[in-house]
Design a protein around this motif. Structure first.
Motif, PDB file in Angstrom:
ATOM      1  N   ALA A   1     -17.705  -8.655  12.822  1.00  0.00           N
ATOM      2  CA  ALA A   1     -19.140  -8.559  13.105  1.00  0.00           C
ATOM      3  C   ALA A   1     -19.731  -9.935  13.401  1.00  0.00           C
ATOM      4  O   ALA A   1     -20.506 -10.100  14.355  1.00  0.00           O
ATOM      5  CB  ALA A   1     -19.862  -7.919  11.920  1.00  0.00           C
TER       6      ALA A   1
ATOM      7  N   VAL B   1     -20.356  -3.724   9.891  1.00  0.00           N
ATOM      8  CA  VAL B   1     -20.874  -3.824   8.517  1.00  0.00           C
ATOM      9  C   VAL B   1     -21.120  -2.429   7.949  1.00  0.00           C
ATOM     10  O   VAL B   1     -20.770  -2.152   6.791  1.00  0.00           O
ATOM     11  CB  VAL B   1     -22.142  -4.703   8.470  1.00  0.00           C
ATOM     12  CG1 VAL B   1     -22.802  -4.640   7.097  1.00  0.00           C
ATOM     13  CG2 VAL B   1     -21.786  -6.145   8.817  1.00  0.00           C
ATOM     14  N   THR B   2     -21.696  -1.541   8.730  1.00  0.00           N
ATOM     15  CA  THR B   2     -21.919  -0.169   8.280  1.00  0.00           C
ATOM     16  C   THR B   2     -20.589   0.510   7.955  1.00  0.00           C
ATOM     17  O   THR B   2     -20.482   1.243   6.964  1.00  0.00           O
ATOM     18  CB  THR B   2     -22.679   0.632   9.355  1.00  0.00           C
ATOM     19  OG1 THR B   2     -23.911  -0.035   9.616  1.00  0.00           O
ATOM     20  CG2 THR B   2     -22.956   2.042   8.909  1.00  0.00           C
ATOM     21  N   THR B   3     -19.580   0.251   8.747  1.00  0.00           N
ATOM     22  CA  THR B   3     -18.257   0.835   8.514  1.00  0.00           C
ATOM     23  C   THR B   3     -17.667   0.358   7.203  1.00  0.00           C
ATOM     24  O   THR B   3     -17.169   1.158   6.406  1.00  0.00           O
ATOM     25  CB  THR B   3     -17.316   0.496   9.689  1.00  0.00           C
ATOM     26  OG1 THR B   3     -17.891   1.000  10.899  1.00  0.00           O
ATOM     27  CG2 THR B   3     -15.931   1.086   9.472  1.00  0.00           C
TER      28      THR B   3
ATOM     29  N   TRP C   1     -24.141  -4.393  13.329  1.00  0.00           N
ATOM     30  CA  TRP C   1     -24.411  -3.110  12.709  1.00  0.00           C
ATOM     31  C   TRP C   1     -23.159  -2.249  12.470  1.00  0.00           C
ATOM     32  O   TRP C   1     -22.908  -1.826  11.348  1.00  0.00           O
ATOM     33  CB  TRP C   1     -25.430  -2.322  13.536  1.00  0.00           C
ATOM     34  CG  TRP C   1     -25.813  -1.039  12.887  1.00  0.00           C
ATOM     35  CD1 TRP C   1     -26.701  -0.858  11.877  1.00  0.00           C
ATOM     36  CD2 TRP C   1     -25.275   0.247  13.182  1.00  0.00           C
ATOM     37  NE1 TRP C   1     -26.761   0.459  11.524  1.00  0.00           N
ATOM     38  CE2 TRP C   1     -25.887   1.164  12.317  1.00  0.00           C
ATOM     39  CE3 TRP C   1     -24.335   0.715  14.091  1.00  0.00           C
ATOM     40  CZ2 TRP C   1     -25.604   2.518  12.330  1.00  0.00           C
ATOM     41  CZ3 TRP C   1     -24.043   2.063  14.105  1.00  0.00           C
ATOM     42  CH2 TRP C   1     -24.671   2.946  13.234  1.00  0.00           C
ATOM     43  N   LEU C   2     -22.384  -1.983  13.485  1.00  0.00           N
ATOM     44  CA  LEU C   2     -21.267  -1.043  13.339  1.00  0.00           C
ATOM     45  C   LEU C   2     -20.185  -1.539  12.373  1.00  0.00           C
ATOM     46  O   LEU C   2     -19.799  -0.801  11.459  1.00  0.00           O
ATOM     47  CB  LEU C   2     -20.665  -0.677  14.697  1.00  0.00           C
ATOM     48  CG  LEU C   2     -19.567   0.383  14.654  1.00  0.00           C
ATOM     49  CD1 LEU C   2     -20.091   1.690  14.084  1.00  0.00           C
ATOM     50  CD2 LEU C   2     -18.985   0.600  16.032  1.00  0.00           C
TER      51      LEU C   2
ATOM     52  N   VAL D   1     -19.183  -0.768   4.552  1.00  0.00           N
ATOM     53  CA  VAL D   1     -19.946  -0.216   3.428  1.00  0.00           C
ATOM     54  C   VAL D   1     -19.607   1.267   3.248  1.00  0.00           C
ATOM     55  O   VAL D   1     -19.364   1.729   2.128  1.00  0.00           O
ATOM     56  CB  VAL D   1     -21.466  -0.430   3.640  1.00  0.00           C
ATOM     57  CG1 VAL D   1     -22.275   0.316   2.586  1.00  0.00           C
ATOM     58  CG2 VAL D   1     -21.794  -1.918   3.609  1.00  0.00           C
ATOM     59  N   ALA D   2     -19.568   2.017   4.334  1.00  0.00           N
ATOM     60  CA  ALA D   2     -19.284   3.454   4.259  1.00  0.00           C
ATOM     61  C   ALA D   2     -17.883   3.730   3.716  1.00  0.00           C
ATOM     62  O   ALA D   2     -17.672   4.736   3.016  1.00  0.00           O
ATOM     63  CB  ALA D   2     -19.446   4.085   5.645  1.00  0.00           C
TER      64      ALA D   2
END
Length: 178
Positions: free
Chosen positions: A104, A125-127, A122-123, A129-130
């Motif tokens: 990222a 970091v969101t990945t 976004w993608l 965390v998810a």
């Protein structure tokens, strides 16, 4: 961090390894190692003090349930690796986390605008965390927050069971895989 151009330990784990790959003859291997350790050490201390300080201030907001119980549960889960004999799990989850975080950061560095940088961040970091992966700097916040909210966590569980394997995994994820 990216927008303000400040240092985060985990992104420094990527950038500090570049002199070893570049084979720049102006610095010896010993100088490169010393610079790497100085950068990582400074970032670790600064990030830890900052995270723990904000966690201390934030702990006053989580004094009532359900928030207090939730924060304690998160901190206990993050420090359960030692008790369950799965510090290797923490290490491997940390590799994935910092691979995505550094990806990222690398992507954001190629963008010229703030919205472009945010979109690039976004993608990945969101990945991470998810997927529930482990990030040492995030844990420098969540675990002290849990402790100040009443979680029964020893320093050994925090440092040996989480922070050490996660920092090492983050170093591999950022320094080798990116």
């Amino acid at each position: 961090i990216v927008l303000t151009q400040t240092d985060l330990l985990t992104s420094s784990m990527m950038y500090a390894t570049l002199p070893f790959v570049s084979k720049d003859p102006r610095k010896s291997l010993e100088e490169k190692r010393a610079n790497l350790m100085k950068l990582w050490g400074t970032n670790f201390v600064g990030n830890f003090v900052g995270c723990a300080g904000v966690a201390f201030l934030a702990s006053s907001m989580f004094i009532h349930d359900p928030f207090n119980s939730f924060v304690q549960a998160v901190a206990l889960k993050k420090t359960s690796y030692l008790a369950t004999g799965s510090t290797l799990t923490a290490f491997t989850k940390a590799i994935g986390a910092n691979w995505l975080v550094c990806l990222a950061v690398f992507q954001a560095a190629t963008a010229n605008t703030s919205p472009g940088k945010m979109a690039a961040l976004w993608l990945p970091v969101t990945t991470f965390v998810a997927l529930g992966l482990e990030h040492s700097v995030a844990n420098m916040y969540f675990v002290p927050l849990g402790i100040w909210c009443g979680a029964d966590i020893s320093m050994n569980d925090f440092v040996v069971g989480n922070l050490l394997p996660v920092c090492l995994g983050n170093a591999v994820g950022g320094g080798v895989f990116v």
